[in-house]
Write an enzyme that holds these catalytic residues in place. Structure first.
Site, PDB file in Angstrom:
ATOM      1  N   SER A  12       0.827  -1.210   0.000  1.00  0.00           N
ATOM      2  CA  SER A  12       0.000   0.000   0.000  1.00  0.00           C
ATOM      3  C   SER A  12       0.864   1.264   0.000  1.00  0.00           C
ATOM      4  O   SER A  12       0.359   2.349  -0.252  1.00  0.00           O
ATOM      5  CB  SER A  12      -0.891   0.003   1.241  1.00  0.00           C
ATOM      6  OG  SER A  12      -0.077  -0.044   2.404  1.00  0.00           O
ATOM      7  N   TYR A  43      -4.192   1.364   3.621  1.00  0.00           N
ATOM      8  CA  TYR A  43      -5.258   0.435   3.234  1.00  0.00           C
ATOM      9  C   TYR A  43      -5.954  -0.125   4.486  1.00  0.00           C
ATOM     10  O   TYR A  43      -7.103  -0.551   4.416  1.00  0.00           O
ATOM     11  CB  TYR A  43      -4.680  -0.748   2.450  1.00  0.00           C
ATOM     12  CG  TYR A  43      -4.324  -0.491   0.998  1.00  0.00           C
ATOM     13  CD1 TYR A  43      -4.251   0.798   0.460  1.00  0.00           C
ATOM     14  CD2 TYR A  43      -4.058  -1.570   0.154  1.00  0.00           C
ATOM     15  CE1 TYR A  43      -3.914   1.001  -0.878  1.00  0.00           C
ATOM     16  CE2 TYR A  43      -3.728  -1.373  -1.189  1.00  0.00           C
ATOM     17  CZ  TYR A  43      -3.655  -0.094  -1.698  1.00  0.00           C
ATOM     18  OH  TYR A  43      -3.330   0.093  -3.018  1.00  0.00           O
ATOM     19  N   GLY A  44      -5.217  -0.179   5.590  1.00  0.00           N
ATOM     20  CA  GLY A  44      -5.701  -0.855   6.805  1.00  0.00           C
ATOM     21  C   GLY A  44      -7.095  -0.474   7.276  1.00  0.00           C
ATOM     22  O   GLY A  44      -7.863  -1.341   7.682  1.00  0.00           O
ATOM     23  N   CYS A  74       2.601  -6.939   1.987  1.00  0.00           N
ATOM     24  CA  CYS A  74       1.641  -6.208   2.801  1.00  0.00           C
ATOM     25  C   CYS A  74       0.711  -7.229   3.436  1.00  0.00           C
ATOM     26  O   CYS A  74       0.076  -8.020   2.723  1.00  0.00           O
ATOM     27  CB  CYS A  74       0.856  -5.260   1.897  1.00  0.00           C
ATOM     28  SG  CYS A  74      -0.477  -4.389   2.739  1.00  0.00           S
ATOM     29  N   ASN A  75       0.636  -7.219   4.744  1.00  0.00           N
ATOM     30  CA  ASN A  75      -0.251  -8.173   5.436  1.00  0.00           C
ATOM     31  C   ASN A  75      -1.714  -7.866   5.186  1.00  0.00           C
ATOM     32  O   ASN A  75      -2.538  -8.768   5.057  1.00  0.00           O
ATOM     33  CB  ASN A  75       0.031  -8.124   6.935  1.00  0.00           C
ATOM     34  CG  ASN A  75       1.410  -8.646   7.268  1.00  0.00           C
ATOM     35  OD1 ASN A  75       1.595  -9.821   7.530  1.00  0.00           O
ATOM     36  ND2 ASN A  75       2.401  -7.771   7.227  1.00  0.00           N
ATOM     37  N   THR A  76      -2.037  -6.577   5.109  1.00  0.00           N
ATOM     38  CA  THR A  76      -3.427  -6.171   4.904  1.00  0.00           C
ATOM     39  C   THR A  76      -3.933  -6.704   3.557  1.00  0.00           C
ATOM     40  O   THR A  76      -5.054  -7.206   3.450  1.00  0.00           O
ATOM     41  CB  THR A  76      -3.509  -4.630   4.943  1.00  0.00           C
ATOM     42  OG1 THR A  76      -2.922  -4.199   6.169  1.00  0.00           O
ATOM     43  CG2 THR A  76      -4.932  -4.136   4.849  1.00  0.00           C
ATOM     44  N   GLU A 151       4.603   6.624   7.016  1.00  0.00           N
ATOM     45  CA  GLU A 151       4.503   7.300   5.709  1.00  0.00           C
ATOM     46  C   GLU A 151       4.842   8.787   5.845  1.00  0.00           C
ATOM     47  O   GLU A 151       5.400   9.380   4.940  1.00  0.00           O
ATOM     48  CB  GLU A 151       3.088   7.154   5.132  1.00  0.00           C
ATOM     49  CG  GLU A 151       2.718   5.740   4.705  1.00  0.00           C
ATOM     50  CD  GLU A 151       3.360   5.295   3.394  1.00  0.00           C
ATOM     51  OE1 GLU A 151       3.720   6.146   2.570  1.00  0.00           O
ATOM     52  OE2 GLU A 151       3.496   4.062   3.211  1.00  0.00           O
ATOM     53  N   CYS A 183       2.715  -6.130  10.093  1.00  0.00           N
ATOM     54  CA  CYS A 183       2.501  -5.060   9.114  1.00  0.00           C
ATOM     55  C   CYS A 183       3.888  -4.657   8.644  1.00  0.00           C
ATOM     56  O   CYS A 183       4.792  -4.461   9.465  1.00  0.00           O
ATOM     57  CB  CYS A 183       1.797  -3.865   9.752  1.00  0.00           C
ATOM     58  SG  CYS A 183       1.777  -2.410   8.670  1.00  0.00           S
ATOM     59  N   THR A 184       4.041  -4.565   7.328  1.00  0.00           N
ATOM     60  CA  THR A 184       5.394  -4.368   6.792  1.00  0.00           C
ATOM     61  C   THR A 184       5.932  -2.956   7.023  1.00  0.00           C
ATOM     62  O   THR A 184       7.106  -2.709   6.793  1.00  0.00           O
ATOM     63  CB  THR A 184       5.420  -4.725   5.296  1.00  0.00           C
ATOM     64  OG1 THR A 184       4.422  -3.939   4.616  1.00  0.00           O
ATOM     65  CG2 THR A 184       5.139  -6.195   5.093  1.00  0.00           C
ATOM     66  N   HIS A 185       5.090  -2.051   7.500  1.00  0.00           N
ATOM     67  CA  HIS A 185       5.594  -0.722   7.869  1.00  0.00           C
ATOM     68  C   HIS A 185       6.349  -0.754   9.206  1.00  0.00           C
ATOM     69  O   HIS A 185       7.162   0.114   9.487  1.00  0.00           O
ATOM     70  CB  HIS A 185       4.433   0.281   8.004  1.00  0.00           C
ATOM     71  CG  HIS A 185       3.917   0.812   6.702  1.00  0.00           C
ATOM     72  ND1 HIS A 185       3.203   0.051   5.820  1.00  0.00           N
ATOM     73  CD2 HIS A 185       4.014   2.055   6.140  1.00  0.00           C
ATOM     74  CE1 HIS A 185       2.866   0.802   4.770  1.00  0.00           C
ATOM     75  NE2 HIS A 185       3.344   2.015   4.943  1.00  0.00           N
TER      76      HIS A 185
HETATM   77  N1  DGL Z   1       2.046  -2.330   5.044  1.00  0.00           N
HETATM   78  C1  DGL Z   1       0.729  -2.775   5.221  1.00  0.00           C
HETATM   79  C2  DGL Z   1       0.675  -4.115   5.949  1.00  0.00           C
HETATM   80  O1  DGL Z   1       1.565  -4.870   5.910  1.00  0.00           O
HETATM   81  C3  DGL Z   1      -0.364  -1.894   5.678  1.00  0.00           C
HETATM   82  C4  DGL Z   1      -0.321  -0.430   5.866  1.00  0.00           C
HETATM   83  C5  DGL Z   1      -1.660   0.196   5.476  1.00  0.00           C
HETATM   84  O2  DGL Z   1      -1.788   0.497   4.297  1.00  0.00           O
HETATM   85  O3  DGL Z   1      -2.549   0.338   6.329  1.00  0.00           O
HETATM   86  O4  DGL Z   1      -0.252  -4.489   6.561  1.00  0.00           O
END
Ligand code: DGL
Length: 264
Positions: A12, A43-44, A74-76, A151, A183-185
């Site tokens: 995302s 996206y979450g 991205c996990n989401t 971000e 979450c990859t962030h």
């Molecule tokens: N990096 C995303 C993940 O791994 C999500 C961040 C987002 O867009 O909310 O879940």
């Protein structure tokens, strides 16, 4: 030849760069196209149908670029993929949930899961861990503000400190000894997360296992490239300079091409 086609890695936003870094290291000969949807992140908090629609647009972009495999970094997105992979001719690897590794790490069988609202709501991490060991206690924690703060390059300061306390102190008080960064962030926040949770808590970033899954699939299909040094093209739907600054926390950005891409 198919073996010469690139790999796609997407997220995302900038979070998937934490996965890209591992893929780049493990598969130096592969060409990689990264896409981060920095225009529409996060996206979450979005509903399932919207996450699916955005994901479809990214996968169409990957298909147009003739990738031989794509990694949902991205996990989401991963927990919302459902049947989408069946619509594409290339394999799609989702984020590993880290269930087995977390079970190998935990001594007291108390595991925390940090993720976006959508990932926590899916319950998929807890389900996968408890399917392997039903004695484990899972403490899921939605971290609504984390991805947006990453971000916004807020790696330190009042806003991220107070969000970290809000999300992490309950986990510390619950006595978790292992925490999955689902979450990859969040790997961008490891020093902060470690400081609040304490050094005794093990932090698990499933990026490496995800890269290994991609490597295994490429090997099984005879698609692993090993002849040369691969190139990397890092594409974002907005704010390429910001993405590049964030990427510089992890990567030598001078060696990669950064581009703005409009999906539609
Ligand atoms: N990096 C995303 C993940 O791994 C999500 C961040 C987002 O867009 O909310 O879940």
């Amino acid at each position: 030849m198919e073996v010469d086609l690139p790999i796609g890695v997407f997220d995302s936003g900038v979070g998937g760069l934490t996965v890209f870094a591992q893929v780049r290291k493990l598969l130096p000969a592969e060409d990689i196209i990264y896409f981060g949807d920095t225009k529409r992140v996060p996206y979450g908090p979005r509903p399932h149908a919207v996450i699916q629609q955005f994901t479809r647009e990214i996968l169409d972009f990957m298909s147009h670029n003739r990738v031989k495999l794509a990694i949902a970094a991205c996990n989401t997105i991963t927990v919302n993929l459902n049947r989408l992979p069946q619509e594409y001719s290339f394999p799609i690897v989702g984020m590993s949930k880290g269930a087995r590794t977390a079970l190998a790490l935990t001594k007291n069988k108390c595991i925390g899961v940090l993720a976006t609202d959508a990932t926590i709501e899916s319950g998929k991490h807890a389900a996968e861990i408890q399917a392997l060991d039903d004695k484990v206690k899972i403490y899921p924690q939605a971290c609504h503000k984390f991805a947006s703060l990453v971000e916004a390059e807020q790696f330190s300061g009042e806003a991220i400190e107070s969000a970290a306390k809000e999300y992490l102190i309950p986990l510390r008080e619950a006595g978790v000894d292992t925490v999955i960064l689902a979450c990859t962030h969040y790997p961008f926040l490891i020093p902060l997360i470690r400081r609040v949770l304490g050094p005794q808590v093990k932090l698990l970033n499933p990026a490496k296992e995800t890269a290994r899954t991609a490597q295994l699939i490429l090997t099984q299909r005879g698609l692993l490239q090993n002849k040369r040094l691969g190139y990397s093209r890092l594409c974002f739907s907005a704010d390429v300079e910001r993405a590049k600054r964030i990427a510089s926390h992890l990567l030598d950005v001078t060696t990669y091409e950064f581009t703005e891409i409009n999906l539609k």
